[in-house]
Write a protein that holds these residues in place. Sequence first.
Motif, PDB file in Angstrom:
ATOM      1  N   GLN A 186       0.834  -1.204   0.000  1.00 36.98           N
ATOM      2  CA  GLN A 186       0.000   0.000   0.000  1.00 36.98           C
ATOM      3  C   GLN A 186       0.872   1.259   0.000  1.00 36.98           C
ATOM      4  O   GLN A 186       0.601   2.218  -0.721  1.00 36.98           O
ATOM      5  CB  GLN A 186      -0.932  -0.008   1.213  1.00 36.98           C
ATOM      6  N   LYS A 189       2.346   1.865  -3.376  1.00 37.68           N
ATOM      7  CA  LYS A 189       1.404   2.501  -4.300  1.00 37.68           C
ATOM      8  C   LYS A 189       1.331   4.006  -4.048  1.00 37.68           C
ATOM      9  O   LYS A 189       1.270   4.807  -4.992  1.00 37.68           O
ATOM     10  CB  LYS A 189       0.016   1.873  -4.140  1.00 37.68           C
ATOM     11  N   ASP A 192       4.376   5.514  -5.435  1.00 34.87           N
ATOM     12  CA  ASP A 192       4.314   5.553  -6.891  1.00 34.87           C
ATOM     13  C   ASP A 192       3.450   6.712  -7.364  1.00 34.87           C
ATOM     14  O   ASP A 192       3.751   7.354  -8.373  1.00 34.87           O
ATOM     15  CB  ASP A 192       3.751   4.226  -7.414  1.00 34.87           C
ATOM     16  N   THR A 193       2.367   6.999  -6.624  1.00 40.39           N
ATOM     17  CA  THR A 193       1.512   8.140  -6.975  1.00 40.39           C
ATOM     18  C   THR A 193       2.283   9.445  -6.864  1.00 40.39           C
ATOM     19  O   THR A 193       2.197  10.313  -7.747  1.00 40.39           O
ATOM     20  CB  THR A 193       0.283   8.185  -6.046  1.00 40.39           C
TER      21      THR A 193
END
Length: 427
Positions: A186, A189, A192-193
């Motif tokens: 999580q 992610k 990565d955003t």
Amino acid sequence: MTHRQPDPAPGADPERGFVVAVLPKGADPGEELAEIRELARTAGVEPVATLVQSRPRPDTATYVGKGKLEELKVAFAESEAESLLVDGELTPSQQRRLENLLEVRVVDRTALILDIFAQHARSAEGQLQVELAQLEYNLPRMRGMWQHLERLGGGVGTRGPGESQLETDRRLARRRVSLLKERLEQMAKQRDTRRKARRRSQTPTIALAGYTNVGKSTLLNAVTGADASVDNRLFETLDPTTRSFEHDGRRYLVTDTVGFIRRLPHQLVEGFAATLEETLVADLVLHVADASASEDRLVEQMAAVNGVLDEIGASEMPVELVLNKIDAVDALHRTRLGNRFPDALQVSARTGEGLEELRARVAERFEHLFELVELLVPYSEGGSLAELYALGPPIESRTDREDGVLIRARLPERDVRRFARFLVSAA
């Protein structure tokens, strides 16, 4: 949750450690064991004695051979050490046999590094990564408080809580491993955003990679004006730290990453993907090396870094070699370094020498990303002019004319298309 372990109290006597190693014939014990001693001191253990056995590979049962094991028992007792530090990665059975034979806590190279990581992890993600690595390391070694029941060998009085409790502990540990992996995914992610947002701005990213304690964090501070921790300890940086600097009106992001060492355990490379991932997604890697190290040690450290970069799939990325701590090198050694590494930048993060050349070299690497254009923006398009200035400071010149504002600027390709209707010419 594994919380950060406190550093040893000031003035407290460090734990006494006995170092044992199996080295191939011809190896120099002084050089080979320098790193394990430094790792020990960083973990709060003072090496008080050393025992080395020369053989092609460690004994599969007890790491050292039978004869050396008897010698180790005597030497360990005489040293009054509190723990045995092994300069290698032990199998669970090797560790168990050594602990039973010596009746002492045995810590191998991986466990020692994990202890240091636990002391230095600051962020929530870093602490999760430490806990995950420790659980995966300890799972095959779990015996703990139930081993006295295991020794009885079954029969009356041994059925029930012994083995079942051990299996319960292992099951709980495996469940915790799965939970930690989910939470780290999580976080990955989310990271990565944030990274995609940086890429949309087309800001070049640079990752600092290098052997531990070569001055990467000091270099980050010197180049960007950051205030990252720069204590003289191994693995001082675990969590990726990103800061920016500007050169000729353009912005660049620089990320400090975890330092590498020889024989960095594979599970640590996997466990600390968050930090190492920043190297993979960077546009450029600055390989920082210690110019003040001896020639053999410099080559050895650079090979270790290149090995880890290759292991994480970053070996094909563009790399610039930066020789730091050049202020500690005499003129003759500087010349030798220049001859051996003619394309390397010689800098000193401490004195500032060579830093402007470093910034210029980085900017030169990304010149192709920016296009020199001339834009004529009518006065009625004041909003577009404000947007142009809001991009940062890419504007090289401005001329106010009767028909509008003539702007000469270097823009990323995406922004050239965005302001195409104002385009007068492109170089």
